[in-house]
Design an enzyme around this catalytic site. Structure first.
Site, PDB file in Angstrom:
ATOM      1  N   ALA A  67       0.866  -1.169   0.000  1.00  0.00           N
ATOM      2  CA  ALA A  67       0.000   0.000   0.000  1.00  0.00           C
ATOM      3  C   ALA A  67       0.900   1.215   0.000  1.00  0.00           C
ATOM      4  O   ALA A  67       1.444   1.596   1.026  1.00  0.00           O
ATOM      5  CB  ALA A  67      -0.871   0.002   1.250  1.00  0.00           C
ATOM      6  N   TYR A  73       6.251   9.512   7.251  1.00  0.00           N
ATOM      7  CA  TYR A  73       5.309   8.690   6.480  1.00  0.00           C
ATOM      8  C   TYR A  73       5.738   8.637   5.017  1.00  0.00           C
ATOM      9  O   TYR A  73       5.886   7.566   4.440  1.00  0.00           O
ATOM     10  CB  TYR A  73       3.915   9.287   6.615  1.00  0.00           C
ATOM     11  CG  TYR A  73       2.811   8.512   5.946  1.00  0.00           C
ATOM     12  CD1 TYR A  73       2.433   7.263   6.426  1.00  0.00           C
ATOM     13  CD2 TYR A  73       2.117   9.039   4.855  1.00  0.00           C
ATOM     14  CE1 TYR A  73       1.392   6.557   5.829  1.00  0.00           C
ATOM     15  CE2 TYR A  73       1.079   8.349   4.261  1.00  0.00           C
ATOM     16  CZ  TYR A  73       0.717   7.108   4.742  1.00  0.00           C
ATOM     17  OH  TYR A  73      -0.311   6.418   4.158  1.00  0.00           O
TER      18      TYR A  73
END
Ligand code: UDP
Length: 328
Positions: free
Chosen positions: A115, A146
């Protein structure tokens, strides 16, 4: 019977993937450390013999007995608020976590999907975002933990594909919404709906001119499934290109919920992307995929879900006390 491992199985997307693979006749192995995931999302699956669950942190060595045909690495904090609170864990799951998953995929001769995210494009200077764009990311800003973890994850996955001949797939997921999102995860949609339900003003960050493009979860899951089953190893954007400013979005939520609250403006978080919209030409061409659910339809379903939650969920501002996890 094909067997699939889904990491992050108790999360928003992970739990919908579990449902989908069960429906497709797979044996599903779910894995989650439950930092941001919630067992309630998969509670209904525990009675099924086609479902197994491991409470495990994928940043540590993963052992799954038996055969695996597919691995979907969906474990990661995914909202700016979460990864600001647990930045090291976010970096670890995107780096150590994917390394463990890739090792497992090699050992099992399984096809692996990661993902990835539109965040690999950072605050994009190319609009709409095409897969060939390399991005504009601040590695040391608040989103760096992130964004860079996801970029590393893509690089690592591609390296295993190239050097070990592993079958891999990379999906770049754009803003997605739907039932099982956490009301308190800080993302704009649960934030606005939660505020409307609590009778609070809607907090628009900045002047509200920044844009996002929201995809309903069922559409996303369909795109993911098709990509996994395709033979395409390069990254593919999956998202809904219907772009809207956050200011307009707040107005839509006010209309949908019938709240008499107003919009209040707060400071724009650092490095908040000014625009985001996927170019989905590749998904259309290679997968024959495009989103089917309009924002009006998707928001209605999602609003009904949030309305069905308990008062306790509605007023709980913190998902969890993360301090137990900080040193792990
Ligand atoms: N946002 C907002 N109010 C909120 C939460 C978010 O205006 O209460 C804005 C945020 O600054 C960003 C957009 O909504 O521009 C989408 O934020 P989100 O956290 O959902 O995800 P992002 O796409 O930024 O990762």
């Amino acid at each position: 019977m094909k067997r699939v491992l889904i990491t992050g199985a108790a999360g928003f997307l992970g739990s919908h993937l579990c449902d989908r693979f069960i429906k497709e006749g797979f044996q599903v192995v779910g894995m989650d450390n439950l930092i941001t995931g919630d067992l309630r999302n998969i509670e209904h699956l525990f009675q099924l013999k086609e479902f197994e669950f491991y409470h495990h942190d994928v940043s540590k060595f993963i052992h799954v007995p038996g055969e695996l045909d597919y691995i979907l690495h969906f474990a990661s904090p995914a909202s700016p608020i979460d990864y600001l609170k647990i930045p090291i864990q976010t970096l670890k799951v995107g780096s150590l976590g994917i390394h463990n998953c890739l090792g497992l995929a090699r050992a099992k001769n399984a096809r692996l999907m990661i993902a990835s995210t539109s965040e690999v494009y950072g605050d994009p200077q190319v609009h709409p975002q095409v897969e060939e764009y390399w991005g504009h990311v601040n590695p040391v800003g608040p989103r760096g933990v992130y964004d860079e973890a996801k970029r590393f994850q893509e690089a690592m996955t591609m390296a295993y594909h190239t050097y070990h001949g592993l079958e891999t797939r990379i999906v770049r997921i754009f803003n997605t919404y739907g039932p099982r999102m956490r009301l308190n995860d800080g993302r704009v949609l649960p934030a606005f709906i939660g505020q409307a339900l609590r009778g609070q003003d809607l907090t628009v960050f900045g002047d509200g001119s920044q844009t996002r493009s929201f995809c309903y979860v069922d559409d996303l899951i369909e795109g993911i499934y098709r990509l996994l089953m395709s033979d395409y190893a390069q990254p593919v954007n999956i998202g809904n290109p219907d772009e809207i400013t956050i200011g307009e979005f707040a107005e839509e939520i006010i209309k949908l919920t019938g709240t008499d609250q107003k919009v209040v403006y707060k400071d724009l978080p650092k490095d908040d992307p000014t625009q985001r919209r996927p170019d989905i030409s590749k998904a259309k061409e290679i997968l024959g995929w495009e989103p089917k659910v309009s924002r009006a339809e998707g928001l209605k379903i999602t609003y009904d879900y949030f309305k069905s939650l308990s008062e306790e969920d509605l007023y709980k501002t913190e998902h969890k006390d993360f301090k137990d996890y900080i040193r792990k």
